[in-house]
Design a protein around this motif. Sequence first.
Motif, PDB file in Angstrom:
ATOM      1  N   PHE A  17      19.034   9.895  -8.667  1.00  0.00           N
ATOM      2  CA  PHE A  17      18.217  10.920  -8.074  1.00  0.00           C
ATOM      3  C   PHE A  17      18.475  12.244  -8.771  1.00  0.00           C
ATOM      4  O   PHE A  17      19.605  12.692  -8.860  1.00  0.00           O
ATOM      5  CB  PHE A  17      18.517  11.056  -6.581  1.00  0.00           C
ATOM      6  CG  PHE A  17      18.137   9.843  -5.772  1.00  0.00           C
ATOM      7  CD1 PHE A  17      16.844   9.680  -5.338  1.00  0.00           C
ATOM      8  CD2 PHE A  17      19.071   8.870  -5.475  1.00  0.00           C
ATOM      9  CE1 PHE A  17      16.484   8.567  -4.587  1.00  0.00           C
ATOM     10  CE2 PHE A  17      18.729   7.763  -4.733  1.00  0.00           C
ATOM     11  CZ  PHE A  17      17.423   7.589  -4.293  1.00  0.00           C
ATOM     12  N   SER A  18      17.420  12.865  -9.256  1.00  0.00           N
ATOM     13  CA  SER A  18      17.589  14.167  -9.880  1.00  0.00           C
ATOM     14  C   SER A  18      17.561  15.245  -8.807  1.00  0.00           C
ATOM     15  O   SER A  18      17.221  14.992  -7.657  1.00  0.00           O
ATOM     16  CB  SER A  18      16.474  14.412 -10.897  1.00  0.00           C
ATOM     17  OG  SER A  18      15.209  14.387 -10.246  1.00  0.00           O
ATOM     18  N   GLN A  19      17.902  16.439  -9.207  1.00  0.00           N
ATOM     19  CA  GLN A  19      17.941  17.566  -8.292  1.00  0.00           C
ATOM     20  C   GLN A  19      16.522  17.902  -7.810  1.00  0.00           C
ATOM     21  O   GLN A  19      15.577  17.952  -8.582  1.00  0.00           O
ATOM     22  CB  GLN A  19      18.554  18.757  -9.019  1.00  0.00           C
ATOM     23  CG  GLN A  19      18.554  20.042  -8.255  1.00  0.00           C
ATOM     24  CD  GLN A  19      18.909  21.195  -9.158  1.00  0.00           C
ATOM     25  OE1 GLN A  19      19.103  21.006 -10.350  1.00  0.00           O
ATOM     26  NE2 GLN A  19      18.988  22.377  -8.603  1.00  0.00           N
ATOM     27  N   ASN A  20      16.371  18.140  -6.508  1.00  0.00           N
ATOM     28  CA  ASN A  20      15.087  18.494  -5.923  1.00  0.00           C
ATOM     29  C   ASN A  20      15.003  20.010  -5.786  1.00  0.00           C
ATOM     30  O   ASN A  20      15.607  20.601  -4.884  1.00  0.00           O
ATOM     31  CB  ASN A  20      14.918  17.818  -4.561  1.00  0.00           C
ATOM     32  CG  ASN A  20      14.884  16.303  -4.690  1.00  0.00           C
ATOM     33  OD1 ASN A  20      14.181  15.770  -5.527  1.00  0.00           O
ATOM     34  ND2 ASN A  20      15.652  15.610  -3.854  1.00  0.00           N
ATOM     35  N   ALA A  21      14.276  20.648  -6.694  1.00  0.00           N
ATOM     36  CA  ALA A  21      14.201  22.108  -6.722  1.00  0.00           C
ATOM     37  C   ALA A  21      12.838  22.519  -7.286  1.00  0.00           C
ATOM     38  O   ALA A  21      12.201  21.736  -7.981  1.00  0.00           O
ATOM     39  CB  ALA A  21      15.331  22.663  -7.577  1.00  0.00           C
ATOM     40  N   PRO A  22      12.379  23.741  -6.977  1.00  0.00           N
ATOM     41  CA  PRO A  22      13.032  24.732  -6.119  1.00  0.00           C
ATOM     42  C   PRO A  22      12.991  24.342  -4.651  1.00  0.00           C
ATOM     43  O   PRO A  22      12.161  23.536  -4.240  1.00  0.00           O
ATOM     44  CB  PRO A  22      12.211  25.995  -6.387  1.00  0.00           C
ATOM     45  CG  PRO A  22      10.847  25.477  -6.715  1.00  0.00           C
ATOM     46  CD  PRO A  22      11.079  24.222  -7.498  1.00  0.00           C
ATOM     47  N   LYS A 107      19.392  31.494  -7.577  1.00  0.00           N
ATOM     48  CA  LYS A 107      18.829  32.652  -6.901  1.00  0.00           C
ATOM     49  C   LYS A 107      18.330  32.235  -5.515  1.00  0.00           C
ATOM     50  O   LYS A 107      17.845  31.122  -5.332  1.00  0.00           O
ATOM     51  CB  LYS A 107      17.676  33.245  -7.708  1.00  0.00           C
ATOM     52  CG  LYS A 107      18.086  33.783  -9.079  1.00  0.00           C
ATOM     53  CD  LYS A 107      16.898  34.375  -9.822  1.00  0.00           C
ATOM     54  CE  LYS A 107      17.314  34.910 -11.197  1.00  0.00           C
ATOM     55  NZ  LYS A 107      16.161  35.505 -11.928  1.00  0.00           N
ATOM     56  N   ILE A 108      18.460  33.139  -4.567  1.00  0.00           N
ATOM     57  CA  ILE A 108      17.976  32.886  -3.209  1.00  0.00           C
ATOM     58  C   ILE A 108      17.419  34.187  -2.645  1.00  0.00           C
ATOM     59  O   ILE A 108      17.974  35.263  -2.869  1.00  0.00           O
ATOM     60  CB  ILE A 108      19.103  32.332  -2.298  1.00  0.00           C
ATOM     61  CG1 ILE A 108      18.576  32.010  -0.904  1.00  0.00           C
ATOM     62  CG2 ILE A 108      20.261  33.304  -2.214  1.00  0.00           C
ATOM     63  CD1 ILE A 108      19.591  31.294  -0.011  1.00  0.00           C
ATOM     64  N   ILE A 181      15.013  29.043  -3.162  1.00  0.00           N
ATOM     65  CA  ILE A 181      16.263  28.824  -3.910  1.00  0.00           C
ATOM     66  C   ILE A 181      15.888  28.183  -5.238  1.00  0.00           C
ATOM     67  O   ILE A 181      15.318  27.090  -5.277  1.00  0.00           O
ATOM     68  CB  ILE A 181      17.225  27.933  -3.119  1.00  0.00           C
ATOM     69  CG1 ILE A 181      17.487  28.536  -1.732  1.00  0.00           C
ATOM     70  CG2 ILE A 181      18.534  27.750  -3.883  1.00  0.00           C
ATOM     71  CD1 ILE A 181      18.284  27.634  -0.812  1.00  0.00           C
ATOM     72  N   THR A 182      16.187  28.875  -6.322  1.00  0.00           N
ATOM     73  CA  THR A 182      15.811  28.402  -7.658  1.00  0.00           C
ATOM     74  C   THR A 182      17.038  28.276  -8.544  1.00  0.00           C
ATOM     75  O   THR A 182      18.090  28.862  -8.275  1.00  0.00           O
ATOM     76  CB  THR A 182      14.800  29.358  -8.313  1.00  0.00           C
ATOM     77  OG1 THR A 182      15.394  30.669  -8.434  1.00  0.00           O
ATOM     78  CG2 THR A 182      13.533  29.472  -7.486  1.00  0.00           C
ATOM     79  N   PHE A 183      16.872  27.533  -9.632  1.00  0.00           N
ATOM     80  CA  PHE A 183      17.977  27.260 -10.558  1.00  0.00           C
ATOM     81  C   PHE A 183      17.494  27.572 -11.974  1.00  0.00           C
ATOM     82  O   PHE A 183      16.478  27.035 -12.423  1.00  0.00           O
ATOM     83  CB  PHE A 183      18.403  25.794 -10.446  1.00  0.00           C
ATOM     84  CG  PHE A 183      18.859  25.420  -9.059  1.00  0.00           C
ATOM     85  CD1 PHE A 183      20.202  25.357  -8.754  1.00  0.00           C
ATOM     86  CD2 PHE A 183      17.943  25.156  -8.050  1.00  0.00           C
ATOM     87  CE1 PHE A 183      20.623  25.036  -7.473  1.00  0.00           C
ATOM     88  CE2 PHE A 183      18.346  24.830  -6.762  1.00  0.00           C
ATOM     89  CZ  PHE A 183      19.694  24.771  -6.478  1.00  0.00           C
ATOM     90  N   GLY A 184      18.215  28.459 -12.655  1.00  0.00           N
ATOM     91  CA  GLY A 184      17.769  28.876 -13.978  1.00  0.00           C
ATOM     92  C   GLY A 184      18.893  28.945 -14.982  1.00  0.00           C
ATOM     93  O   GLY A 184      20.059  28.646 -14.670  1.00  0.00           O
TER      94      GLY A 184
END
Length: 426
Positions: A17-22, A107-108, A181-184
């Motif tokens: 399972f990969s990360q579920n984002a954002p 980031k949130i 909530i994001t991932f960069g």
Amino acid sequence: MKNKLLLLLSLITVSGFSQNAPINFETSGNGATWNWITFENGANAPLQIVANPSATGINTSSTVAKLTTLITGATFAGVESVHQLSVPSGPSAFGTYSITASNCTVKIMVYKSVISDVGIKFVNPTNGSTGEIKKSNSVINQWEELIFDFSSKIGETNDQIVIFPDFQTRTTDNICYFDNITFGPEIEKPNLPLDFESGTITYSFSNFGNAVTTKIPNPQSNGINTSSNVAKLIKNAGTTWAGSFIELANAVDFSVVNSIKMKVYSPYAGKTFKLKLENLTNAAFNIEVDAVNTTANAWEELTFVFPNVVNANNYKRVVVFCNFGAVGTGETYYFDDIKLNTNLSASTFDLESVKLYPNPCADLLTIQVATPISDCVLYNSLGQVVNRFDVNTNEYTFNLSHLDAGIYYLNFMVNDELFTKKVIKK
């Protein structure tokens, strides 16, 4: 053996399972239908997915997450997604998050009625965690985006996110909203000198003890500091050791000099400013030094001498404390231009000409020098001030009879330059 095999198979399942984002809490997005667990929050009311209370500014999304943190809850009350192992059939949880250079900046957006820390951490399938990183919001009743740097955790893999929206001891129940909530990629970090002038660098402060630090336009552009931007630290009511830290791209280079200068603007004179340097991954590698300001409501440059600094310890975190030792009252301090004291490297003064005797000494220590010295400060081996001497002469005798045996460092000024001599007390 059977249990180990089952654990191995479970971990293999997780990796699928990969990360579920954002995580945006929208009906067609991630987070809204996840099984969130509230912890240490009094009656543990569940996380709610509600309409955006203020769909303006940076956040015009339709739905957001809401948690009311209770007086009866712990300081670290919060919510957590379930482990992916608990829901192996589909994307109904966080998934797996392998931290890399391309996704380590988290980031949130938050909307809160109080100023307090927000914490985020990630947990792996065996319940080991990254440890929480905390950032404080700087405004109330409006959306604000906070940035969390997990670049020191690159290489770790986790399957759970934990959010602490109101990390404090509460006197009221507080409504907290969070969203998006994001991932960069890894952010560009600053180096010394820290002048807060770059338009591309993110000056991301982490706060503790109820202090809040942000980069702002210089409100006191006068005297020795006419720069455009500075750091503003509000010391709210909380601990005596409240402060903030920022991480550097490269370690402070003490190969040539052993002192750092920092400009400060304080509402009070005679207050202790502490500058602490830390290694990012080894808490044992740290060093701190105090300096006392002499002027209120004006920019002043303080010098912090690190007499026994170990350059190989790779100090990449700079921690600033204002009015250390006193509980905050909501007062505001500014600081700027944190830099190595490079004046020392260009000195024409011959340090070897200084006579310091007897050294080692029992009680009395005499210094002789051709050029008058001033501003003599004696530090212990931990970098703490143990004595200040009012000196403006070519020869002076110090009474050290009250000190324990050990190694000390005498700092003194010659022609506005700072020098250090080692002192051994018998």
